[in-house]
Design a protein around this motif. Sequence first.
Motif, mmCIF file in Angstrom:
data_model
loop_
_atom_site.group_PDB
_atom_site.id
_atom_site.type_symbol
_atom_site.label_atom_id
_atom_site.label_comp_id
_atom_site.label_asym_id
_atom_site.label_seq_id
_atom_site.Cartn_x
_atom_site.Cartn_y
_atom_site.Cartn_z
ATOM 1 N N LEU A 189 65.158 55.343 -3.292
ATOM 2 C CA LEU A 189 65.446 54.708 -1.998
ATOM 3 C C LEU A 189 66.935 54.396 -1.826
ATOM 4 C CD1 LEU A 189 62.339 52.347 -1.963
ATOM 5 C CD2 LEU A 189 62.820 54.133 -0.277
ATOM 6 N N ALA A 190 67.661 54.268 -2.940
ATOM 7 C CA ALA A 190 69.093 53.926 -2.854
ATOM 8 C C ALA A 190 69.934 55.101 -2.364
ATOM 9 C CB ALA A 190 69.595 53.453 -4.210
ATOM 10 N N ARG A 191 69.399 56.306 -2.461
ATOM 11 C CA ARG A 191 70.068 57.528 -1.965
ATOM 12 C C ARG A 191 71.522 57.630 -2.450
ATOM 13 N NH1 ARG A 191 70.841 57.395 3.157
ATOM 14 N NH2 ARG A 191 70.020 55.359 3.671
ATOM 15 N N ILE A 197 77.307 51.134 -3.583
ATOM 16 C CA ILE A 197 75.950 50.582 -3.665
ATOM 17 C C ILE A 197 75.976 49.412 -4.648
ATOM 18 C CG2 ILE A 197 73.540 51.053 -4.322
ATOM 19 C CD1 ILE A 197 74.162 53.053 -2.301
ATOM 20 N N ALA A 198 75.358 48.301 -4.250
ATOM 21 C CA ALA A 198 75.078 47.227 -5.220
ATOM 22 C C ALA A 198 73.566 47.152 -5.352
ATOM 23 C CB ALA A 198 75.630 45.901 -4.727
ATOM 24 N N VAL A 246 82.284 42.860 -2.101
ATOM 25 C CA VAL A 246 82.652 43.937 -3.035
ATOM 26 C C VAL A 246 82.160 45.318 -2.589
ATOM 27 C CG1 VAL A 246 82.790 42.340 -4.982
ATOM 28 C CG2 VAL A 246 80.667 43.645 -4.630
ATOM 29 N N LEU A 247 81.278 45.353 -1.557
ATOM 30 C CA LEU A 247 80.827 46.655 -1.045
ATOM 31 C C LEU A 247 81.843 47.216 -0.057
ATOM 32 C CD1 LEU A 247 76.987 46.175 -0.403
ATOM 33 C CD2 LEU A 247 78.048 47.708 -2.082
ATOM 34 N N LYS A 248 81.909 48.567 -0.027
ATOM 35 C CA LYS A 248 82.727 49.231 0.994
ATOM 36 C C LYS A 248 82.025 49.105 2.356
ATOM 37 C CE LYS A 248 84.168 52.692 -2.332
ATOM 38 N NZ LYS A 248 83.946 54.027 -2.872
ATOM 39 N N PRO A 249 82.751 49.257 3.459
ATOM 40 C CA PRO A 249 82.078 49.304 4.759
ATOM 41 C C PRO A 249 81.025 50.415 4.746
ATOM 42 C CG PRO A 249 84.466 49.186 5.027
ATOM 43 C CD PRO A 249 84.220 49.378 3.559
ATOM 44 N N GLY A 250 79.816 50.105 5.220
ATOM 45 C CA GLY A 250 78.725 51.090 5.189
ATOM 46 C C GLY A 250 77.975 51.092 3.864
ATOM 47 N N GLY A 251 78.453 50.292 2.902
ATOM 48 C CA GLY A 251 77.788 50.207 1.593
ATOM 49 C C GLY A 251 76.430 49.522 1.721
ATOM 50 N N ARG A 252 75.583 49.700 0.692
ATOM 51 C CA ARG A 252 74.213 49.163 0.780
ATOM 52 C C ARG A 252 73.881 48.283 -0.413
ATOM 53 N NH1 ARG A 252 73.734 54.363 1.904
ATOM 54 N NH2 ARG A 252 72.617 54.915 0.021
ATOM 55 N N TYR A 253 73.120 47.230 -0.113
ATOM 56 C CA TYR A 253 72.594 46.355 -1.168
ATOM 57 C C TYR A 253 71.111 46.680 -1.318
ATOM 58 C CZ TYR A 253 72.168 41.960 -3.885
ATOM 59 O OH TYR A 253 71.989 41.026 -4.878
ATOM 60 N N VAL A 254 70.705 47.029 -2.542
ATOM 61 C CA VAL A 254 69.335 47.471 -2.812
ATOM 62 C C VAL A 254 68.699 46.473 -3.781
ATOM 63 C CG1 VAL A 254 67.932 49.374 -3.701
ATOM 64 C CG2 VAL A 254 70.069 49.860 -2.487
ATOM 65 N N ILE A 255 67.653 45.808 -3.306
ATOM 66 C CA ILE A 255 67.058 44.693 -4.066
ATOM 67 C C ILE A 255 65.608 45.017 -4.400
ATOM 68 C CG2 ILE A 255 66.418 42.256 -3.975
ATOM 69 C CD1 ILE A 255 68.602 41.854 -1.859
ATOM 70 N N LEU A 256 65.293 45.100 -5.680
ATOM 71 C CA LEU A 256 63.895 45.239 -6.127
ATOM 72 C C LEU A 256 63.431 43.867 -6.612
ATOM 73 C CD1 LEU A 256 61.336 46.803 -7.134
ATOM 74 C CD2 LEU A 256 62.624 47.346 -9.217
ATOM 75 N N GLU A 257 62.343 43.372 -6.029
ATOM 76 C CA GLU A 257 61.911 42.019 -6.429
ATOM 77 C C GLU A 257 60.401 41.864 -6.218
ATOM 78 O OE1 GLU A 257 61.819 39.443 -8.312
ATOM 79 O OE2 GLU A 257 63.950 39.064 -7.937
ATOM 80 N N ILE A 302 66.554 46.954 1.508
ATOM 81 C CA ILE A 302 67.850 47.663 1.619
ATOM 82 C C ILE A 302 68.600 47.069 2.801
ATOM 83 C CG2 ILE A 302 68.983 49.890 1.918
ATOM 84 C CD1 ILE A 302 66.633 51.172 0.588
ATOM 85 N N ALA A 303 69.838 46.694 2.563
ATOM 86 C CA ALA A 303 70.634 46.054 3.605
ATOM 87 C C ALA A 303 72.021 46.660 3.591
ATOM 88 C CB ALA A 303 70.703 44.547 3.336
ATOM 89 N N GLU A 304 72.577 46.854 4.790
ATOM 90 C CA GLU A 304 73.860 47.562 4.890
ATOM 91 C C GLU A 304 74.983 46.602 5.301
ATOM 92 O OE1 GLU A 304 73.101 51.594 6.452
ATOM 93 O OE2 GLU A 304 74.977 51.259 7.522
#
Length: 241
Positions: A50-52, A127-128, A150-161, A238-240
């Motif tokens: 999913l993190a692509r 990606i974080a 710390v993410l670049k513009p357009g970067g994504r935060y991927v959280i498994l919980e 997933i959040a951008e």
Amino acid sequence: MSEDGKPAPGVPTTDRVKGIFTRIAPAYDLFNILSSFGIDRLWRRSTVRLARVDDRSVVLDLAAGTGDLTMAFARLGKPASILSTDFVPEMLNVGERKAAAYDGPTKIEFEVADAQDLPFDDGRFDIATVAFGVRNLPDRSANFREVRRVLKPGGRYVILEFTRPPNPLVRWLYHRYLHAVIPALGGLLTGDRPSFQYLNDSIRAFPPQLALASELRAAGFTRVAWHNLTFGIVAVHIAEV
Ligand SMILES: C[S@@+](CC[C@H](N)C(=O)[O-])C[C@H]1O[C@@H](n2cnc3c(N)ncnc32)[C@H](O)[C@@H]1O
């Protein structure tokens, strides 16, 4: 806080969480495999998918523990690099031993870092990612702020919980399982039943899918979405930026 001045059940504090993971580090992987019947590996694989990521991605793994998500990224996603971080060195040391046997294309590095106060420059990562770590943060908003920084513009935060299975019967069965098995199994493997009682309580105290998505939006993330896995026992948000 409860009346005796101790943190309430399932509520993370820095001292409590550091103490727990320092104590259980040697048995953590075995506990994971036994308690989830090995399904945790499938959850991490789905998270990578999913993190692509691609072969240019620069990835930051937060609260990486013994490195299982880090290694899943390196083996399956094959990003350019992944920085595996945690604030408990005893957990990271286990991950470093796993990475020593890796001979793929991804550059893997390790660094002790607090996910609420990251020692990295602005806009460094594409990606974080974090697996089963956000639940243990006393201040999620500090983590969200730092990840956006710390993410670049357009970067994504991927959280498994772990989260809340939508089906009431599945939820009831799952909570019975958590209550009956997690503290008993953890106690057997480590002699530290209270730590696993906390982990059990923290799963139940954590906000469900929609509430976590709202928190991410309130923190300034966009295009927030989640994917339930295994009847919604866990979800990948997933959040951008
Ligand atoms: C349940 S383990 C998850 C480890 C790993 N991500 C996995 O998928 O197995 C939670 C980890 O979060 C780490 N952790 C908790 N709070 C943290 C913080 N504020 N900063 C960095 N790591 C933290 C703990 O040390 C522990 O290794």
